[in-house]
Write an enzyme that holds these catalytic residues in place. Structure first.
Site, short mmCIF file in Angstrom:
data_model
loop_
_atom_site.label_atom_id
_atom_site.label_comp_id
_atom_site.label_asym_id
_atom_site.label_seq_id
_atom_site.Cartn_x
_atom_site.Cartn_y
_atom_site.Cartn_z
CE LYS A 97 -1.92 3.10 1.90
NZ LYS A 97 -1.77 4.48 1.42
CD GLU A 157 13.04 1.47 9.61
OE1 GLU A 157 13.58 2.53 9.96
OE2 GLU A 157 13.52 0.35 9.86
CB CYS A 173 12.84 9.86 8.35
SG CYS A 173 13.76 8.80 7.23
CD GLU A 185 9.60 13.61 11.10
OE1 GLU A 185 8.42 13.26 11.25
OE2 GLU A 185 10.48 12.87 10.62
P1 NAD Z 1 2.17 8.77 7.06
O1 NAD Z 1 2.29 8.08 8.38
O2 NAD Z 1 1.13 9.82 6.91
O3 NAD Z 1 1.86 7.72 5.90
C1 NAD Z 1 2.71 6.63 5.61
C2 NAD Z 1 1.89 5.55 4.95
O4 NAD Z 1 0.95 5.05 5.89
C3 NAD Z 1 1.08 6.02 3.75
O5 NAD Z 1 1.05 5.00 2.78
C4 NAD Z 1 -0.30 6.24 4.35
O6 NAD Z 1 -1.33 6.15 3.41
C5 NAD Z 1 -0.35 5.09 5.35
N1 NAD Z 1 -1.28 5.30 6.47
C6 NAD Z 1 -1.72 6.45 7.01
N2 NAD Z 1 -2.58 6.20 8.02
C7 NAD Z 1 -2.66 4.86 8.14
C8 NAD Z 1 -3.37 3.97 8.99
N3 NAD Z 1 -4.19 4.42 9.94
N4 NAD Z 1 -3.19 2.64 8.85
C9 NAD Z 1 -2.36 2.17 7.91
N5 NAD Z 1 -1.68 2.95 7.04
C10 NAD Z 1 -1.82 4.27 7.16
O7 NAD Z 1 3.61 9.32 6.70
P2 NAD Z 1 4.03 10.16 5.41
O8 NAD Z 1 3.55 11.56 5.56
O9 NAD Z 1 3.70 9.42 4.16
O10 NAD Z 1 5.63 10.11 5.53
C11 NAD Z 1 6.37 11.02 6.27
C12 NAD Z 1 6.76 10.39 7.59
O11 NAD Z 1 7.48 9.19 7.35
C13 NAD Z 1 7.70 11.27 8.41
O12 NAD Z 1 7.32 11.24 9.75
C14 NAD Z 1 9.06 10.59 8.21
O13 NAD Z 1 9.98 10.83 9.25
C15 NAD Z 1 8.67 9.16 8.12
N6 NAD Z 1 9.70 8.40 7.42
C16 NAD Z 1 10.49 7.56 8.14
C17 NAD Z 1 11.50 6.85 7.51
C18 NAD Z 1 12.40 5.91 8.27
O14 NAD Z 1 13.07 5.13 7.63
N7 NAD Z 1 12.45 5.96 9.59
C19 NAD Z 1 11.69 7.02 6.13
C20 NAD Z 1 10.87 7.88 5.43
C21 NAD Z 1 9.86 8.56 6.08
#
Ligand code: NAD
Length: 493
Positions: free
Chosen positions: A174, A249, A283, A384
């Site tokens: 997804k 992550e 991140c 963040e």
């Molecule tokens: P997000 O949590 O909004 O979304 C990530 C994914 O989760 C998307 O595909 C989204 O549709 C899905 N999602 C959202 N709500 C959900 C739920 N209730 N159940 C299941 N899936 C759900 O994050 P984002 O805005 O896409 O990404 C940015 C974030 O990701 C930042 O906080 C960043 O630090 C983090 N990030 C971490 C790493 C790492 O390796 N630690 C790498 C990249 C990004």
């Protein structure tokens, strides 16, 4: 405009519900039209992944040579299709051209790294004192639900999909809604690499509908998630209901610790690279510069000079360093943090404004921004921001630098800059973060390791450790000793 559809059991599924994605550097341009999957679509994707795994259909679980060939082919195909992937990265998230090229290469590297692993995963064997033999074998964890973010859409997906394929899992993926186009394109590349249909399925739709159902579904064995810490916490809570395995992550707000004995010019280059890549939407971004107080003024002047040399603009242009934010809402979030910093009385060294001129009128551009002498307890230091905003924090001693670095809920990365290697190693030991760079910033080789301490996550990706997230270990006990000595120790007959 690309029309994006879910791919389930090798077939594309249309829907009567869809959304459009605008280009973040030109919001009058529509990049993708994405068909939103239904819950039934998702369930059929999970069912097929389950069926293939449970019945070892196509010999997917048992034939590692097949899986190794698929991984090599995916890497090759990504390189062949790199121009299209770069174009999509630019149009969907506004990643500048040179960064987009590096990102595509890094994704190919990850598939290449894990190709060949299938034939090289072994368990352990041991004779016990009574003569019996135990075998510890590694097996795939099963059906993996991979949920990925938009900010580095290829590598974040590769870190899950490649090791899951290497060990023989089946996958329901997804991707984030902003990056459906590039995810669809990667999915098509994967499908064209000899993988049996249904082994990987990609389902597009909102996180709170499709993502959450994937997490709740009890036919899924493991959720591998990358995204925000708050989403990760919810996933962990929900996964606990059927004790689904999870790896998470999550976010970071990472220190870049700069001592007066460092090569300052190199350090500033490292800082700029670590902080402003992908417009700070990263991140692992080195978003808190911890600088030794004695050199603070000198360093601040150098940082401002370096930022003034950065080219902010159209990500298609070869020499652009900083592109737009991914969306209007992300831009608003970043601006609200800048406002917060100003209200709290912090000195703005540079930046702080939207850019809407010279052809950037229809994009979400914000100037690279730096606040000076910030208190580590403030919100702009602790949260963040996920944009081009750097905060500078002063320290007086090595101990104080370590305390400030660790005084945060996150623990993803840290950079330490000094010419005293003993000091750097001493500090590395005491920083609670998954990746430490000594005189470097934000490099993540496929052979390395990625993952967070504290609220930056659970589990690890990349390298050998990345494989362990997708296996279960089983003991097979072989009785060799016919006298059953251990029975006799307990029973008298
Ligand atoms: P997000 O949590 O909004 O979304 C990530 C994914 O989760 C998307 O595909 C989204 O549709 C899905 N999602 C959202 N709500 C959900 C739920 N209730 N159940 C299941 N899936 C759900 O994050 P984002 O805005 O896409 O990404 C940015 C974030 O990701 C930042 O906080 C960043 O630090 C983090 N990030 C971490 C790493 C790492 O390796 N630690 C790498 C990249 C990004």
């Amino acid at each position: 405009m690309i029309e994006v559809k879910s791919i389930i059991n090798g077939e594309e599924r249309k829907s009567d519900q869809y959304y459009y994605r605008e280009c973040p550097y030109d919001n009058e341009k529509i990049v993708t039209k994405t068909h939103i999957a239904s819950i039934e679509d998702l369930k059929s994707a999970i069912d097929i992944a389950r069926e293939i795994f449970d019945n070892d259909r196509y010999n997917w679980v048992s034939d590692y040579k097949q899986r190794d060939r698929v991984l090599f082919k995916i890497a090759e195909r990504i390189r062949e299709e790199s121009q299209t992937l770069v174009d999509l990265l630019i149009d969907e998230i506004g990643m500048p051209l040179r960064q987009a090229k590096a990102h595509v290469n890094a994704a190919a590297d990850i598939f290449e790294y894990y190709a060949g692993f299938g034939s090289k995963i072994y368990g352990n064997v041991k004779f016990l004192p009574n003569g019996d033999l135990i075998q510890l074998v590694k097996e795939p964890v099963g059906v993996v639900g991979a949920i990925t973010p938009w900010n580095f859409p290829l590598t974040q997906s590769a870190r899950k999909i490649a090791p899951a394929i290497a060990v023989g899992c089946t996958i329901v993926w997804k991707p984030a809604s902003y990056t459906s186009g590039i995810s669809y394109y990667l999915a098509k590349i994967i499908m064209s690499s000899g993988i049996p249909k249904g082994v990987i399925n990609v389902v597009f739709g909102p996180g709170d509908k499709i993502g959450s159902e994937l997490v709740k579904n009890n036919k899924v064995d493991k959720i591998s998630f990358t995204g925000e810490t708050t989403t990760g916490k919810w996933i962990m809570q929900e996964a606990s209901k059927d004790l689904k395995r999870v790896s998470l992550e999550l976010g970071g707000k990472n220190p870049f610790i700069l001592f007066k004995d460092a090569n300052l010019d190199q350090a500033i280059k490292g800082l700029i690279y670590g902080m402003f890549r992908n417009a700070g939407q990263a991140c692992g971004a080195t978003a808190r510069l911890l600088v030794e107080e004695e050199i603070a003024e000198k360093v601040e002047n150098k940082v401002v000079e370096a930022i003034k040399r950065l080219k902010v603009g159209n990500p298609r242009v070869e020499d652009t360093d900083v592109g737009p934010l991914v969306s209007k809402s992300q831009e608003n979030k970043v601006l609200s943090y800048i406002e917060m910093g100003l209200k709290e009385g912090y000195k703005l060294l540079v930046g702080g404004n939207k850019i809407r001129n010279n052809g950037l009128e229809r994009g979400y551009f914000i100037e690279p921004t730096v606040f000076s002498n910030v208190d580590n307890k403030s919100k702009i230091a602790q949260e963040e921001i996920f944009g081009p905003v750097l905060v500078i924090i002063y320290f007086k001693s090595e101990d104080e630098a370590i305390t400030i670095a660790n005084d945060i809920i996150y623990g993803l990365t840290a950079a330490i800059w000094t010419n005293d290697y003993r000091k750097a190693l001493r500090i590395s030991r005491r920083i609670r973060a998954g990746s430490i760079w000594i005189n470097d910033a934000y490099t993540q080789p496929a052979e390395g390791l990625w993952g967070g301490y504290k609220q930056s996550g659970i589990g690890r990706e990349l390298g050998l450790q990345g494989i362990e997230e997708f296996v279960e270990v089983k003991m097979i006990y072989n009785n060799i000793n016919e006298n059953y000595l251990h029975f006799k120790q307990v029973y008298k007959y």
